[in-house]
Design a protein around this motif. Structure first.
Motif, short mmCIF file in Angstrom:
data_model
loop_
_atom_site.label_atom_id
_atom_site.label_comp_id
_atom_site.label_asym_id
_atom_site.label_seq_id
_atom_site.Cartn_x
_atom_site.Cartn_y
_atom_site.Cartn_z
N ARG A 2 -14.03 -18.66 -17.40
CA ARG A 2 -14.19 -17.69 -18.48
C ARG A 2 -13.62 -18.24 -19.79
NH1 ARG A 2 -15.20 -12.45 -19.12
NH2 ARG A 2 -15.07 -11.95 -16.91
N THR A 3 -12.40 -18.73 -19.73
CA THR A 3 -11.72 -19.20 -20.94
C THR A 3 -12.42 -20.42 -21.53
OG1 THR A 3 -9.60 -18.38 -20.12
CG2 THR A 3 -9.54 -20.03 -21.88
N THR A 4 -12.74 -21.39 -20.68
CA THR A 4 -13.34 -22.62 -21.20
C THR A 4 -14.75 -22.39 -21.75
OG1 THR A 4 -14.03 -23.23 -18.94
CG2 THR A 4 -11.95 -24.14 -19.75
N MET A 5 -15.51 -21.54 -21.09
CA MET A 5 -16.87 -21.28 -21.60
C MET A 5 -16.81 -20.48 -22.90
SD MET A 5 -20.03 -21.86 -21.50
CE MET A 5 -20.42 -22.57 -19.89
N ASP A 6 -15.95 -19.48 -22.96
CA ASP A 6 -15.80 -18.72 -24.21
C ASP A 6 -15.41 -19.64 -25.36
OD1 ASP A 6 -16.51 -16.28 -23.14
OD2 ASP A 6 -14.44 -15.59 -22.85
N ASN A 7 -14.45 -20.51 -25.12
CA ASN A 7 -13.99 -21.43 -26.16
C ASN A 7 -15.09 -22.40 -26.59
OD1 ASN A 7 -11.45 -20.29 -26.15
ND2 ASN A 7 -10.51 -21.88 -24.90
N ASP B 171 -14.63 -29.07 -14.58
CA ASP B 171 -14.46 -28.35 -13.32
C ASP B 171 -13.09 -27.74 -13.26
OD1 ASP B 171 -15.16 -27.34 -10.88
OD2 ASP B 171 -14.88 -29.22 -9.78
N SER B 172 -13.00 -26.61 -12.59
CA SER B 172 -11.72 -25.94 -12.41
C SER B 172 -10.82 -26.79 -11.52
CB SER B 172 -11.93 -24.57 -11.78
OG SER B 172 -10.70 -24.02 -11.36
N TYR C 192 -17.67 -20.02 -6.17
CA TYR C 192 -19.07 -19.78 -6.48
C TYR C 192 -19.21 -18.57 -7.41
CZ TYR C 192 -21.09 -23.28 -3.33
OH TYR C 192 -21.48 -24.45 -2.74
N ARG C 193 -18.41 -17.55 -7.19
CA ARG C 193 -18.43 -16.41 -8.11
C ARG C 193 -18.01 -16.85 -9.51
NH1 ARG C 193 -15.40 -13.52 -4.22
NH2 ARG C 193 -13.78 -13.06 -5.75
N ALA C 194 -17.07 -17.77 -9.57
CA ALA C 194 -16.61 -18.26 -10.87
C ALA C 194 -17.71 -19.05 -11.57
CB ALA C 194 -15.37 -19.13 -10.69
N LYS C 195 -18.50 -19.81 -10.82
CA LYS C 195 -19.61 -20.54 -11.43
C LYS C 195 -20.70 -19.59 -11.93
CE LYS C 195 -20.18 -24.34 -11.80
NZ LYS C 195 -19.84 -25.26 -12.93
N VAL C 196 -20.94 -18.51 -11.20
CA VAL C 196 -21.90 -17.51 -11.66
C VAL C 196 -21.40 -16.85 -12.94
CG1 VAL C 196 -23.02 -15.32 -11.11
CG2 VAL C 196 -22.85 -17.10 -9.37
N LEU C 197 -20.11 -16.59 -13.01
CA LEU C 197 -19.52 -16.05 -14.24
C LEU C 197 -19.76 -17.01 -15.40
CD1 LEU C 197 -17.70 -14.13 -15.89
CD2 LEU C 197 -15.72 -15.41 -14.99
N GLN C 198 -19.54 -18.28 -15.17
CA GLN C 198 -19.77 -19.30 -16.20
C GLN C 198 -21.23 -19.25 -16.67
OE1 GLN C 198 -19.97 -23.43 -14.99
NE2 GLN C 198 -18.76 -24.06 -16.76
N GLU D 67 -8.72 -17.78 -7.10
CA GLU D 67 -8.95 -16.78 -8.15
C GLU D 67 -8.75 -17.35 -9.56
OE1 GLU D 67 -10.03 -13.68 -7.88
OE2 GLU D 67 -10.15 -13.65 -5.69
N ALA D 68 -7.89 -18.36 -9.67
CA ALA D 68 -7.64 -18.95 -10.99
C ALA D 68 -8.89 -19.60 -11.56
CB ALA D 68 -6.50 -19.97 -10.90
N SER D 69 -9.84 -19.96 -10.70
CA SER D 69 -11.07 -20.58 -11.21
C SER D 69 -11.87 -19.61 -12.07
CB SER D 69 -11.92 -21.11 -10.06
OG SER D 69 -12.36 -20.07 -9.21
N LEU D 70 -11.78 -18.32 -11.79
CA LEU D 70 -12.47 -17.32 -12.61
C LEU D 70 -11.94 -17.35 -14.04
CD1 LEU D 70 -12.39 -14.52 -9.95
CD2 LEU D 70 -14.50 -15.38 -10.97
N THR D 71 -10.61 -17.39 -14.17
CA THR D 71 -10.00 -17.45 -15.50
C THR D 71 -10.34 -18.75 -16.19
OG1 THR D 71 -8.17 -16.05 -14.76
CG2 THR D 71 -7.81 -17.37 -16.75
#
Length: 245
Positions: A72-77, A59-60, A107-113, A65-69
Motif C-alpha cells: 500500500r505505502t510503496t504503490m501510493d508513493n 517485493d515485500s 497474495y491479498r497484498a499483491k491484489v491490493l497493489q 500481514e506487513a506485506s499489505l502495508t
C-alpha cells in the motif's frame, strides 16, 4: 524511451533492465542500493525525473500481514511521485491467480497493489506471471527433511524468469494496457510431481511425500494458479531449463 525500473537490481529487475537495453531503451535501475527507498520516498523524485515509463518490480521483505502495508505505502508513493513527474505509463508485476487464493496474505497484498494501480492517476499495465522455475528451490526448502520433502498436489503452471522478463519489457515498451496480461509456462504440474522431477535431476535421493497440508501452496485449490485461456504461454519447459542449469 526512458524507463525507470524500480527494483531494477533484483532477480527480476536486472533481467528486465538487460532486455530493455538490448532493445534500445534507456532502462535505469533503481533500488535501495542506488539510493531509492519507496517506503519513505527517498530518491523517488530523482528516479522518476524524465521517465516515460516506470515499472515496479519491488517485493515485500515479508509475506505476512506487513506485506499489505508495504505494498500500500510503496504503490501510493510511486503513483503520487509518478503523477508529479509526468510519467505516462506505470507497470507492475503480479501473480497469476492472486485474487483466487485469499488464504495467502501475500497474495491479498499483491491484489491490493493491483487495485491501487488501477485506481491511480497513471495509465497502467499489469503483468501477472505464474510461479517462477527459479522459485522451486525455495519451495522445496520449506518442508524439507533429511530423507523426505513434503509437498501438496497443488496444480501450478511454472514459467522461466527469463520469459517473464521478456514479457514485462514488451509491456513497458508498448502502450498502456489499462488491464492485465498473464504469462505462464507451457506445462501444468502437480507440485509434488514437480518436486520429484527436481530432486531426480539433482540426483537427490530424498523422496517426495504428498501432503496436501504442507507449505503455503496447500491453500490454493483446483486451478487457481493455472493461467486462463487468454494468457501468453512461454516456450521454455521445466526439464529443458533444469538441463541448462
Amino acid at each position: 524511451m526512458k524507463i525507470a525500473v524500480v527494483g531494477g537490481t533484483g532477480l527480476v529487475g536486472s533481467q528486465v533492465v538487460k532486455v530493455l537495453r538490448e532493445n534500445g531503451h534507456e532502462a535505469v535501475p533503481h533500488s535501495r542500493s542506488t539510493g531509492l527507498d519507496l517506503l519513505d520516498r527517498k530518491g523517488l523524485p530523482e528516479a522518476l525525473a524524465g521517465a516515460d515509463v516506470v515499472v515496479n518490480l519491488t517485493d515485500s521483505p515479508t509475506s505476512d500481514e506487513a506485506s499489505l502495508t508495504f505494498f500500500r505505502t510503496t504503490m501510493d508513493n510511486l503513483l503520487s511521485a509518478g503523477a508529479s513527474a509526468g510519467v505516462g505509463h506505470a507497470v507492475a508485476l503480479s501473480i497469476v491467480g492472486a485474487d483466487l487464493v485469499p488464504g495467502l496474505v501475500y497474495y491479498r497484498a499483491k491484489v491490493l497493489q493491483e487495485d491501487l494501480l488501477k485506481a491511480g492517476p497513471l495509465p497502467y499495465s499489469i503483468v501477472r506471471a505464474s510461479q517462477f522455475f527459479e522459485f522451486m528451490e525455495t519451495v522445496l526448502s520449506w518442508t524439507s527433511g533429511s530423507e523426505t520433502v513434503r509437498l501438496p498436489a497443488t496444480r501450478i503452471q511454472p514459467v522461466a524468469l527469463a520469459d517473464v522478463a521478456e514479457a514485462v519489457a514488451e509491456v513497458c515498451a508498448g502502450e498502456p494496457l489499462r488491464g492485465t496480461r498473464n504469462i505462464a509456462g507451457p506445462e501444468v504440474f502437480a507440485l509434488d510431481e514437480l518436486g520429484r522431477i527436481t530432486l531426480a535431476e539433482r540426483n537427490d535421493q530424498r523422496s517426495v511425500v504428498t501432503d496436501n497440508d504442507a507449505g503455503i501452496y496447500a491453500v490454493a485449490s483446483g486451478d487457481a494458479l493455472i493461467a486462463k485461456s487468454d494468457a501468453i504461454i512461454a516456450k521454455s519447459t521445466y526439464r529443458d531449463w533444469l538441463a541448462r542449469r
